[in-house]
Structures are given as C-alpha cells and as structure tokens.
Design a protein around this motif. Sequence first.
Motif, PDB file in Angstrom:
ATOM      1  N   VAL A   1      -6.696   1.132  -4.691  1.00 41.42           N
ATOM      2  CA  VAL A   1      -5.993   1.532  -3.383  1.00 41.42           C
ATOM      3  C   VAL A   1      -5.012   2.315  -3.335  1.00 41.42           C
ATOM      4  CG1 VAL A   1      -4.968   0.006  -1.818  1.00 41.42           C
ATOM      5  CG2 VAL A   1      -6.918  -1.035  -2.803  1.00 41.42           C
ATOM      6  N   ALA A   2      -4.184   2.332  -4.353  1.00 41.06           N
ATOM      7  CA  ALA A   2      -2.943   3.587  -4.537  1.00 41.06           C
ATOM      8  C   ALA A   2      -3.741   4.891  -4.235  1.00 41.06           C
ATOM      9  CB  ALA A   2      -2.192   3.404  -5.811  1.00 41.06           C
ATOM     10  N   ALA A   3      -4.799   5.036  -5.141  1.00 35.87           N
ATOM     11  CA  ALA A   3      -5.273   6.524  -4.902  1.00 35.87           C
ATOM     12  C   ALA A   3      -5.939   6.984  -3.512  1.00 35.87           C
ATOM     13  CB  ALA A   3      -6.566   6.516  -5.992  1.00 35.87           C
ATOM     14  N   SER A   4      -6.596   5.832  -2.954  1.00 32.66           N
ATOM     15  CA  SER A   4      -7.068   5.976  -1.537  1.00 32.66           C
ATOM     16  C   SER A   4      -5.794   6.314  -0.619  1.00 32.66           C
ATOM     17  CB  SER A   4      -7.573   4.700  -1.001  1.00 32.66           C
ATOM     18  OG  SER A   4      -7.997   4.857   0.314  1.00 32.66           O
ATOM     19  N   GLU A   5      -4.582   5.465  -0.667  1.00 33.81           N
ATOM     20  CA  GLU A   5      -3.361   5.720  -0.016  1.00 33.81           C
ATOM     21  C   GLU A   5      -2.832   7.144  -0.132  1.00 33.81           C
ATOM     22  OE1 GLU A   5      -1.065   2.331  -0.819  1.00 33.81           O
ATOM     23  OE2 GLU A   5      -2.504   1.068   0.688  1.00 33.81           O
ATOM     24  N   ASP A   6      -2.648   7.511  -1.440  1.00 34.07           N
ATOM     25  CA  ASP A   6      -2.237   8.890  -1.727  1.00 34.07           C
ATOM     26  C   ASP A   6      -3.130  10.071  -1.750  1.00 34.07           C
ATOM     27  OD1 ASP A   6       0.252   7.308  -2.290  1.00 34.07           O
ATOM     28  OD2 ASP A   6      -0.315   7.230  -4.536  1.00 34.07           O
TER      29      ASP A   6
ATOM     30  N   VAL B   1     -17.217  -0.644   5.978  1.00 30.92           N
ATOM     31  CA  VAL B   1     -16.902  -1.262   4.609  1.00 30.92           C
ATOM     32  C   VAL B   1     -16.453   0.114   3.756  1.00 30.92           C
ATOM     33  CG1 VAL B   1     -17.768  -2.308   2.771  1.00 30.92           C
ATOM     34  CG2 VAL B   1     -18.195  -3.284   5.025  1.00 30.92           C
ATOM     35  N   ASP B   2     -15.392  -0.073   3.225  1.00 25.31           N
ATOM     36  CA  ASP B   2     -14.909   1.213   2.280  1.00 25.31           C
ATOM     37  C   ASP B   2     -15.365   1.038   0.715  1.00 25.31           C
ATOM     38  OD1 ASP B   2     -13.173   2.546   4.078  1.00 25.31           O
ATOM     39  OD2 ASP B   2     -11.784   1.035   3.761  1.00 25.31           O
TER      40      ASP B   2
ATOM     41  N   LYS C   1      -2.789  -8.437  -0.193  1.00 20.97           N
ATOM     42  CA  LYS C   1      -2.352  -6.853  -0.103  1.00 20.97           C
ATOM     43  C   LYS C   1      -2.813  -6.057   1.409  1.00 20.97           C
ATOM     44  CE  LYS C   1      -1.413  -6.777  -4.295  1.00 20.97           C
ATOM     45  NZ  LYS C   1       0.252  -7.131  -4.716  1.00 20.97           N
ATOM     46  N   GLY C   2      -3.209  -7.147   2.422  1.00 21.72           N
ATOM     47  CA  GLY C   2      -3.385  -6.573   3.779  1.00 21.72           C
ATOM     48  C   GLY C   2      -4.876  -5.922   4.060  1.00 21.72           C
TER      49      GLY C   2
END
Length: 182
Positions: free
Chosen positions: A115-120, A45-46, A17-18
């Motif tokens: 990850v989607a929540a972080s990106e959005d 580190v996230d 997923k990169g």
Amino acid sequence: RDVAAKSNEMIEWLMSKGLEVYVETDAAASAPANCKLWQPKDSDVDFGIVVGGDGTLLHFANLLGEAEYYRRNSESEHHNHGRPLPPCISFGMGSLGFMSNFQVEDYRSILTSLVAASEDDKEVFITLRTRLECVVKRKSGSIEPLFSCLNECVIDKGQHPGLGKMGLLVDGKPVTTVQGDG
C-alpha cells in the motif's frame, strides 16, 4: 491454522487502514459484515489477496477466468482480448505451496509495504503468471467448453489405448502437432 479466521483478521486489518474489501460469494457468509460482495463487473479492484494454498490461488484465477468482464473486450465482439487480471498476493497456509509467495504470518508488513508503494508511486516487483484459455476440439469437429487455467494445462487421453494426437494452436494459428501414448 484456520483459513477463515485468518482471512477475517486480515479483512479487519485492511479495513482499519481505510481500504475497501470485497469478498467472493462463497466467503461472504463468514466474512465481517462491512465487506462488499465481489461481482465480476467490479473492475475497480486494485489487487486480490488469496489466503490458503495453491488450490485457493487457482480458484481465484478461475473466478476471474470465468468472469466475462475479464474475458471479452467490450469494444469488439469478434476478438477475445482478455482484460488484464488484477495482481494477486498469495499467502500460504497449505502444507506445500509452489505459487504462494508469502507466509500468512507476515501479511501486515507485506501489505503495508504494498500500500505504501502505491501511495508513493513506487515500483512493486511481481511474478507474472500466464492465464490460458483452452478448448478441446474433437476429431468429430465438436468443441468442448472453454477452460481457463493458470500457467499450464494438462491433457489426459484417459482410458483410450494407443497413441493420442494433439494439435496446438496459439491465437488460432498452428504451432505444432504432438503424438504420444501417455
């Protein structure tokens, strides 16, 4: 269910997923070759991922609790203001887990949502755990080493007969004194 095999499966999936994946020193030998070795100074580190049981989560907290980066504020040598620990997602594989919020079989959907929540730029709800630092000061005045713990600390008077007496201080200020036989 083999923890190392499941962890490696998760690592491969995360990297596909990169995402950059760091592993602790003890796990590096069995991890995929393209992982990075985690060092306490790795402040970018996230979030952390723990696969196992409550003991593994406590081990993760202990790794960070012992890391000087998270324990001391570099701006002042006189105050011990710990840096916030990165959030941790815990996937249970043990027989009984009180602190593991998710089952390891669901990791793809849970991590995809995170990850989607972080990106959005969406909110993610978390359970806050308290990291405590405990020192033991003996009646003689000697001080035992610093212990880092998560949520709670158990103090046992051992084989000594009679009552034990303990003073509790928070940020160096007295809160209470407790006396008991066990």
